[in-house]
Design an enzyme around this catalytic site. Structure first.
Site, short mmCIF file in Angstrom:
data_model
loop_
_atom_site.label_atom_id
_atom_site.label_comp_id
_atom_site.label_asym_id
_atom_site.label_seq_id
_atom_site.Cartn_x
_atom_site.Cartn_y
_atom_site.Cartn_z
N ASP A 38 20.82 30.66 -18.86
CA ASP A 38 20.16 29.63 -19.67
C ASP A 38 18.98 28.96 -18.97
O ASP A 38 18.33 28.10 -19.55
CB ASP A 38 21.17 28.56 -20.11
CG ASP A 38 21.78 27.80 -18.95
OD1 ASP A 38 21.35 27.99 -17.80
OD2 ASP A 38 22.70 26.98 -19.20
N ASP A 92 31.66 32.34 -15.10
CA ASP A 92 30.53 32.71 -15.95
C ASP A 92 29.50 33.40 -15.06
O ASP A 92 28.83 32.75 -14.26
CB ASP A 92 29.90 31.47 -16.56
CG ASP A 92 30.44 31.14 -17.93
OD1 ASP A 92 31.06 32.01 -18.55
OD2 ASP A 92 30.24 29.99 -18.38
#
Length: 372
Positions: A179, A289
């Site tokens: 992101d 993640d």
């Protein structure tokens, strides 16, 4: 520091059969158990091993329950339940403080616990004036001879660490994201480390100001593009991850390294050593993640700002690109890590793994500037 939800296309399709999609493109939860919040105050849950969005129409907005029976029905400013205690396990993108109680995320009640004075049960008080481990992170002086002067982040800071990795293997799960936001471990005072994780400007230069505002909050600090995975050989890769590990907090996770041995999918038996640079209040226990370009933005999008583009075109919001052909649409600095996913990683879809803490390879530390 931003919470992240990494959903794969398969997860979305499966969950959507039982529940409709929410405004962020993720499936609605069947229940009302809140395990995390988004930067826009959206409420999130975790069902059937995948993230889902709380249906406010069904659950009642800020009154969504987490069924923890902890004698506290009050909610914090982000709509999540307030914690009963003051144990901090993570922070939000707006520097909000978060805990984990009864297998669910909760927001720290700063009116009761105090802002920077929360105790994380590791006897580390990260108030810049003093702490119980004699780690003083004041930028003018500290008792461990670690000089955090923001005019110099070249890591020549005499961090003489006697840190020993914890022992024992545990089982966990992985997801993926990229992101571009400033990692949580890039903020000062998160852990006893040589230097917070490096952040970069839009042009790729490492920033000297550890307090620079995240690009996902309108600032100039972004995830450095070299913090992406690469193959060491056919059976080993290096990389970086956001993580939430049971029994610990950012004080024990930030900049620690873990060897993951994948146990299913086409990469079963392969190993990856990752350094933890980030966390998220919406991650499950023993959840890594993996940072990989083109792996999906999740809730937050700092990439559009960092690269002056429409990063929504980088594949599905949750899950990312579907094929290696899409990697050529990413900025050139991100394409190698994107192709790694479809090469060495064999486009494995959220594989499970066994993990154990290990000493960080010098190659990872060189990219983050952070060592425990």
């Amino acid at each position: 520091m931003n919470s992240k939800l990494l959903l794969t296309i398969a997860g979305l399709v499966g969950a959507a059969a039982a529940a409709g999609y929410g405004p962020h493109g993720a499936p609605y939860c069947n229940g009302c158990t809140v395990t995390g919040t988004g930067g826009d105050n959206s409420l999130w849950g975790w069902e059937n091993n995948t993230a889902c969005e709380i249906d406010r129409n069904m659950c009642g907005g800020n009154n969504a329950s987490n069924n923890n029976n902890n004698n506290s029905n009050r909610t914090g400013p982000h709509g999540a339940r307030l914690c009963s205690g003051c144990t901090v396990t993570g922070t939000g993108g707006d520097n909000s403080l978060w805990g984990w109680e009864n297998n669910s995320a909760c927001e720290i009640d700063t009116s009761k616990c105090g802002g920077n004075n929360n105790n994380n049960n590791n006897n580390n008080n990260w108030n810049n004036n003093n702490n119980n481990n004699n780690n003083n992170w004041n930028n003018n002086n500290n008792n461990n001879n670690n000089n955090w002067n923001n005019n110099n982040n070249n890591n020549n800071n005499n961090h003489n660490s006697n840190y020993t990795p914890s022992s024992g293997k545990r089982h966990g799960k992985t997801t993926r994201y990229w992101d571009c936001c400033k990692p949580s471990c890039s903020w000062s005072g998160k852990a006893s480390v040589s230097h917070p994780v490096n952040t970069c400007s839009r042009n790729g230069s490492v920033l000297s100001d550890v307090n620079a505002k995240s690009g996902c909050d309108g600032g100039e600090a972004f995830m450095c593009t070299d913090q992406q995975p690469w193959a060491v050989n056919d059976n080993l890769s290096y990389g970086f991850a956001a993580a939430s590990i049971s029994g610990g907090s950012e004080a024990s996770w930030c900049c620690a390294c873990y060897k993951l041995t994948f146990t299913n999918t086409a990469i079963a038996g392969k190993q990856m050593i990752v350094q933890v640079t980030n966390t998220g209040g919406d991650l499950g226990e023993n959840h890594f993640d993996l940072q990989m370009p083109g792996g999906g933005l999740g809730i937050f999008d700092g990439c559009s700002s960092q690269f002056n583009t429409n990063a929504a075109s980088w594949g599905e919001r949750y899950g990312g690109l579907r094929s290696v052909d899409g990697c050529s649409n990413l900025p050139s600095s991100l394409q190698a890590g994107c192709r790694w996913r479809f090469g060495w990683f064999m486009n494995a879809d959220n594989p499970e793994m066994d993990f154990e803490e290990v000493e960080c390879p010098a190659e990872l530390v060189a990219k983050t500037g952070c060592r425990r």
